[in-house]
Design a protein around this motif. Structure first.
Motif, mmCIF file in Angstrom:
data_model
loop_
_atom_site.group_PDB
_atom_site.id
_atom_site.type_symbol
_atom_site.label_atom_id
_atom_site.label_comp_id
_atom_site.label_asym_id
_atom_site.label_seq_id
_atom_site.Cartn_x
_atom_site.Cartn_y
_atom_site.Cartn_z
ATOM 1 N N HIS A 166 140.392 117.379 -8.159
ATOM 2 C CA HIS A 166 139.321 116.569 -8.754
ATOM 3 C C HIS A 166 137.948 117.111 -8.366
ATOM 4 O O HIS A 166 137.097 117.342 -9.225
ATOM 5 C CB HIS A 166 139.464 115.115 -8.313
ATOM 6 N N ARG A 167 137.730 117.319 -7.085
ATOM 7 C CA ARG A 167 136.399 117.763 -6.680
ATOM 8 C C ARG A 167 136.168 119.232 -7.042
ATOM 9 O O ARG A 167 135.036 119.646 -7.293
ATOM 10 C CB ARG A 167 136.177 117.510 -5.192
ATOM 11 N N VAL A 179 141.362 124.698 -7.653
ATOM 12 C CA VAL A 179 141.888 123.861 -6.567
ATOM 13 C C VAL A 179 141.575 124.465 -5.202
ATOM 14 O O VAL A 179 141.007 123.801 -4.326
ATOM 15 C CB VAL A 179 143.406 123.657 -6.736
ATOM 16 N N GLU A 180 141.945 125.722 -5.012
ATOM 17 C CA GLU A 180 141.759 126.376 -3.715
ATOM 18 C C GLU A 180 140.305 126.731 -3.456
ATOM 19 O O GLU A 180 139.767 126.448 -2.385
ATOM 20 C CB GLU A 180 142.617 127.655 -3.666
ATOM 21 N N LEU A 224 134.897 125.350 -1.278
ATOM 22 C CA LEU A 224 133.475 125.294 -1.595
ATOM 23 C C LEU A 224 132.931 123.871 -1.710
ATOM 24 O O LEU A 224 131.709 123.681 -1.688
ATOM 25 C CB LEU A 224 133.197 126.065 -2.889
ATOM 26 N N SER A 225 133.809 122.880 -1.813
ATOM 27 C CA SER A 225 133.350 121.494 -1.850
ATOM 28 C C SER A 225 133.273 120.852 -0.468
ATOM 29 O O SER A 225 132.915 119.687 -0.348
ATOM 30 C CB SER A 225 134.275 120.641 -2.736
ATOM 31 N N LEU A 250 128.464 122.410 4.544
ATOM 32 C CA LEU A 250 127.421 123.364 4.175
ATOM 33 C C LEU A 250 126.933 123.033 2.771
ATOM 34 O O LEU A 250 127.738 122.857 1.851
ATOM 35 C CB LEU A 250 127.952 124.803 4.216
ATOM 36 N N ASP A 251 125.614 122.943 2.624
ATOM 37 C CA ASP A 251 125.001 122.610 1.338
ATOM 38 C C ASP A 251 125.415 123.617 0.275
ATOM 39 O O ASP A 251 125.510 124.817 0.537
ATOM 40 C CB ASP A 251 123.478 122.608 1.512
ATOM 41 N N ILE A 252 125.644 123.146 -0.947
ATOM 42 C CA ILE A 252 126.136 124.019 -2.013
ATOM 43 C C ILE A 252 125.134 125.110 -2.373
ATOM 44 O O ILE A 252 125.522 126.210 -2.769
ATOM 45 C CB ILE A 252 126.532 123.193 -3.264
#
Length: 220
Positions: free
Chosen positions: A107-108, A141-142, A148-149, A153-155
């Protein structure tokens, strides 16, 4: 590991660098580039610079974790060892979280993937699924969901880190996607330009490619 000739000027700059504006993004970019170079001296000096700039260890740890998505496990493992030696964390890294359910990652991951790729999301999905549907699912997914979600750490910093990985590794197609992605997730154009300029001496020919991409995006 001895420093390759092309890495020595980069190491010298790391040793001399200090606060100069956009400190956290520039420190993250320098550390990411050093990991991509797989040079222990460069990584150690980039860690020292990060500490001078007030960047916390968790941010560097997150860069190590995401490096395997773009550089592979061998460079990630090497970077993890150097970080542990240069900046020990006796009780384990505070960023560790138990794995979440795969449905949560999915989902994320889907949400972040569409944020980064914007209008190109469906086209990339169709292209990758046409030759390897598993790769697309794993990427979402991975990559975007599991790694990365992560909130530690800020995107924006994650995307600038990825830009550095791809510039050092000279991956122009992915570089285009993640330069666009950095802007889409909120990086200031000046931050992106600075990241590219900081790698000018060690990332040719990707430096020239990056400038062309910025020109197409309307960023001077």
């Amino acid at each position: 590991m001895s420093s390759r000739p092309s890495v020595r000027p980069f190491i010298a700059r790391l040793r001399q660098a200090g606060p100069a504006g956009y400190d956290e993004p520039r420190g993250i970019v320098a550390y990411s580039a050093a990991i991509a170079m797989a040079d222990e001296t460069a990584m150690s000096e980039a860690i020292s610079l990060a500490r001078r700039l007030g960047i916390n260890r968790t941010a560097l740890y997150e860069v190590v974790l995401q490096s395997y998505l773009f550089l592979g496990f061998p460079r990630m493992l090497g970077a993890g060892e150097v970080l542990a030696a240069a900046w020990p964390q006796p009780n384990g890294d505070s960023a560790y979280l138990p794995d979440l359910a795969i449905q949560t990652w999915s989902h994320r991951g889907e949400e972040l993937y569409r944020t980064v790729y914007g209008d190109n999301s469906n086209r990339l999905q169709d292209r990758v699924r046409s030759f390897a549907p598993e790769i697309f699912d794993w990427m979402v997914v991975e990559g975007y969901g599991k790694v990365l979600s992560r909130p530690q750490l800020d995107i924006v910093l994650r995307e600038l880190s990825i830009v550095a990985f791809l510039m050092i590794d000279n991956r122009p197609r992915q570089l285009m996607s993640h330069l666009r992605g950095a802007i889409r997730v909120g990086a200031a154009p000046a931050q992106v330009v600075q990241a590219i300029e900081d790698l000018r001496d060690v990332a040719a020919p990707a430096y020239s490619e990056a400038l062309q991409i910025l020109a197409r995006l309307g960023i001077a």
